[in-house]
Write a protein that holds these residues in place. Structure first.
Motif, PDB file in Angstrom:
ATOM      1  N   VAL A 101       0.938  -1.292   0.176  1.00 36.83           N
ATOM      2  CA  VAL A 101       0.057  -0.009   0.039  1.00 36.83           C
ATOM      3  C   VAL A 101       0.637   1.347   0.272  1.00 36.83           C
ATOM      4  O   VAL A 101       1.533   1.621   1.239  1.00 36.83           O
ATOM      5  CB  VAL A 101      -0.852  -0.076   1.088  1.00 36.83           C
ATOM      6  CG1 VAL A 101      -1.679   1.317   1.266  1.00 36.83           C
ATOM      7  CG2 VAL A 101      -1.673  -1.256   1.174  1.00 36.83           C
ATOM      8  N   ALA A 104      -3.238   5.451   1.067  1.00 37.96           N
ATOM      9  CA  ALA A 104      -4.379   5.073   1.478  1.00 37.96           C
ATOM     10  C   ALA A 104      -5.158   6.531   2.200  1.00 37.96           C
ATOM     11  O   ALA A 104      -4.580   6.735   3.501  1.00 37.96           O
ATOM     12  CB  ALA A 104      -4.478   3.958   2.351  1.00 37.96           C
ATOM     13  N   ASP A 106      -7.636  10.381   1.507  1.00 38.24           N
ATOM     14  CA  ASP A 106      -8.635  11.164   0.760  1.00 38.24           C
ATOM     15  C   ASP A 106      -7.932  12.449   0.133  1.00 38.24           C
ATOM     16  O   ASP A 106      -8.846  13.327  -0.073  1.00 38.24           O
ATOM     17  CB  ASP A 106      -9.853  11.274   1.305  1.00 38.24           C
ATOM     18  CG  ASP A 106      -9.700  12.075   2.577  1.00 38.24           C
ATOM     19  OD1 ASP A 106      -8.727  12.348   3.077  1.00 38.24           O
ATOM     20  OD2 ASP A 106     -10.862  12.298   3.348  1.00 38.24           O
ATOM     21  N   HIS A 113     -11.894   8.363  -1.247  1.00 39.45           N
ATOM     22  CA  HIS A 113     -10.969   7.638  -0.327  1.00 39.45           C
ATOM     23  C   HIS A 113     -10.464   6.843  -1.457  1.00 39.45           C
ATOM     24  O   HIS A 113     -11.095   5.947  -2.344  1.00 39.45           O
ATOM     25  CB  HIS A 113     -11.865   6.807   0.458  1.00 39.45           C
ATOM     26  CG  HIS A 113     -12.455   7.476   1.934  1.00 39.45           C
ATOM     27  ND1 HIS A 113     -11.660   7.949   2.886  1.00 39.45           N
ATOM     28  CD2 HIS A 113     -13.611   8.002   1.961  1.00 39.45           C
ATOM     29  CE1 HIS A 113     -12.280   8.689   3.682  1.00 39.45           C
ATOM     30  NE2 HIS A 113     -13.568   8.795   3.216  1.00 39.45           N
ATOM     31  N   ILE A 115      -7.003   4.159  -2.600  1.00 39.06           N
ATOM     32  CA  ILE A 115      -5.851   3.102  -2.280  1.00 39.06           C
ATOM     33  C   ILE A 115      -4.903   3.148  -3.458  1.00 39.06           C
ATOM     34  O   ILE A 115      -5.478   2.750  -4.539  1.00 39.06           O
ATOM     35  CB  ILE A 115      -6.384   1.867  -1.769  1.00 39.06           C
ATOM     36  CG1 ILE A 115      -7.056   1.953  -0.426  1.00 39.06           C
ATOM     37  CG2 ILE A 115      -5.191   0.668  -1.567  1.00 39.06           C
ATOM     38  CD1 ILE A 115      -7.809   0.665  -0.175  1.00 39.06           C
ATOM     39  N   TYR A 127      -7.592   2.314  -6.326  1.00 36.92           N
ATOM     40  CA  TYR A 127      -8.689   1.916  -5.994  1.00 36.92           C
ATOM     41  C   TYR A 127      -9.506   3.136  -5.506  1.00 36.92           C
ATOM     42  O   TYR A 127      -9.389   3.643  -4.438  1.00 36.92           O
ATOM     43  CB  TYR A 127      -8.812   0.751  -5.186  1.00 36.92           C
ATOM     44  CG  TYR A 127      -7.779  -0.475  -5.635  1.00 36.92           C
ATOM     45  CD1 TYR A 127      -8.428  -1.542  -6.217  1.00 36.92           C
ATOM     46  CD2 TYR A 127      -6.555  -0.191  -5.576  1.00 36.92           C
ATOM     47  CE1 TYR A 127      -7.836  -2.289  -6.561  1.00 36.92           C
ATOM     48  CE2 TYR A 127      -5.679  -1.461  -5.814  1.00 36.92           C
ATOM     49  CZ  TYR A 127      -6.222  -2.479  -6.387  1.00 36.92           C
ATOM     50  OH  TYR A 127      -5.667  -3.601  -6.981  1.00 36.92           O
ATOM     51  N   ASN A 130     -13.541   4.871  -2.702  1.00 35.26           N
ATOM     52  CA  ASN A 130     -14.099   4.059  -1.527  1.00 35.26           C
ATOM     53  C   ASN A 130     -14.897   4.678  -0.552  1.00 35.26           C
ATOM     54  O   ASN A 130     -14.846   5.829  -0.130  1.00 35.26           O
ATOM     55  CB  ASN A 130     -12.893   3.188  -0.949  1.00 35.26           C
ATOM     56  CG  ASN A 130     -12.056   2.749  -2.124  1.00 35.26           C
ATOM     57  OD1 ASN A 130     -12.504   2.045  -2.917  1.00 35.26           O
ATOM     58  ND2 ASN A 130     -10.806   2.749  -1.852  1.00 35.26           N
ATOM     59  N   LYS A 132     -14.965   3.116   2.516  1.00 36.97           N
ATOM     60  CA  LYS A 132     -14.037   3.097   3.606  1.00 36.97           C
ATOM     61  C   LYS A 132     -12.735   2.300   3.125  1.00 36.97           C
ATOM     62  O   LYS A 132     -12.857   1.088   2.614  1.00 36.97           O
ATOM     63  CB  LYS A 132     -14.697   2.286   4.757  1.00 36.97           C
ATOM     64  CG  LYS A 132     -13.773   2.052   6.139  1.00 36.97           C
ATOM     65  CD  LYS A 132     -14.764   1.465   7.349  1.00 36.97           C
ATOM     66  CE  LYS A 132     -13.970   1.351   8.517  1.00 36.97           C
ATOM     67  NZ  LYS A 132     -14.615   0.660   9.376  1.00 36.97           N
ATOM     68  N   ASN A 133     -11.705   2.901   3.636  1.00 37.45           N
ATOM     69  CA  ASN A 133     -10.426   2.024   3.103  1.00 37.45           C
ATOM     70  C   ASN A 133     -10.096   0.956   4.424  1.00 37.45           C
ATOM     71  O   ASN A 133     -10.088   1.458   5.482  1.00 37.45           O
ATOM     72  CB  ASN A 133      -9.072   2.890   3.010  1.00 37.45           C
ATOM     73  CG  ASN A 133      -9.360   3.814   1.951  1.00 37.45           C
ATOM     74  OD1 ASN A 133     -10.088   3.602   0.758  1.00 37.45           O
ATOM     75  ND2 ASN A 133      -8.519   4.982   1.772  1.00 37.45           N
ATOM     76  N   ALA A 148     -10.839  -2.527   0.770  1.00 37.81           N
ATOM     77  CA  ALA A 148     -11.672  -1.280   0.991  1.00 37.81           C
ATOM     78  C   ALA A 148     -13.425  -1.859   0.817  1.00 37.81           C
ATOM     79  O   ALA A 148     -13.574  -3.166   0.280  1.00 37.81           O
ATOM     80  CB  ALA A 148     -11.559  -0.088  -0.082  1.00 37.81           C
TER      81      ALA A 148
END
Length: 181
Positions: A101, A104, A106, A113, A115, A127, A130, A132-133, A148
């Protein structure tokens, strides 16, 4: 590097940055030999090389992060650097391949959000949107691992934004992802 479609190796060399390529908040860096605005607090910081990862050149190696209908296709000339995939509220987003990673948060406008996974010295996947990560910067993830929860894509449907980069350049994920069965 991700935000400006740059290879982080080239960007590091241009700015005389040495591993682990950490940036300071407010530090100005150059792209294409011109000054860039100060980066916000949550901009990607390059990480050391991830542990030995398998080669990413095999097309079938890349898994779909979610299964759903493709809402927006790859069209970089029109500002579409990836694809948008529709899903259901609560769907889990999975890592397309093993990786580290790299980001991660925003802090990149337009991605919600987000990643970013660094798979090797050539490939990154992103990705976005999202809800929520579920992973943090520096964490190693395995292919298929839940990273996520599904958010609202393009402000009007449950879904996600998915991008692939090869040496900093956006590539069409549909040319890499395992064929749907």
């Amino acid at each position: 590097a991700f935000r400006y479609d740059q290879d982080y190796h080239r960007l590091a060399a241009l700015n005389n940055l040495k591993p682990p390529y950490a940036l300071r908040i407010g530090q100005a860096i150059q792209l294409k030999s011109s000054p860039v605005e100060n980066f916000a607090e949550n901009i990607v910081k390059a990480l050391p090389r991830p542990p030995q990862l398998p080669s990413t050149t095999n097309r079938s190696r890349w898994y779909w992060p979610i299964h759903g209908r493709i809402m927006t296709t790859f069209s970089p000339k029109n500002g579409k650097k990836g694809i948008d995939i529709a899903g259901k509220k609560g769907s889990k987003i999975r890592a397309s391949a093993d990786g580290m990673v790299a980001y991660a948060g925003d802090g990149l406008p337009g991605y919600g959000h987000l990643i970013i996974l660094k798979h090797d010295s050539e490939y990154l996947t992103a990705y976005g949107n999202n809800q929520k990560n579920l992973v943090h910067r520096g964490q190693f993830v395995k292919q298929g691992q839940i990273i996520a929860e599904m958010g609202v894509g393009n402000r009007h449907f449950w879904g996600m934004h998915f991008e692939m980069r090869r040496r900093g350049e956006p590539v069409n994920p549909l040319n890499y992802l395992e064929k749907k069965t």
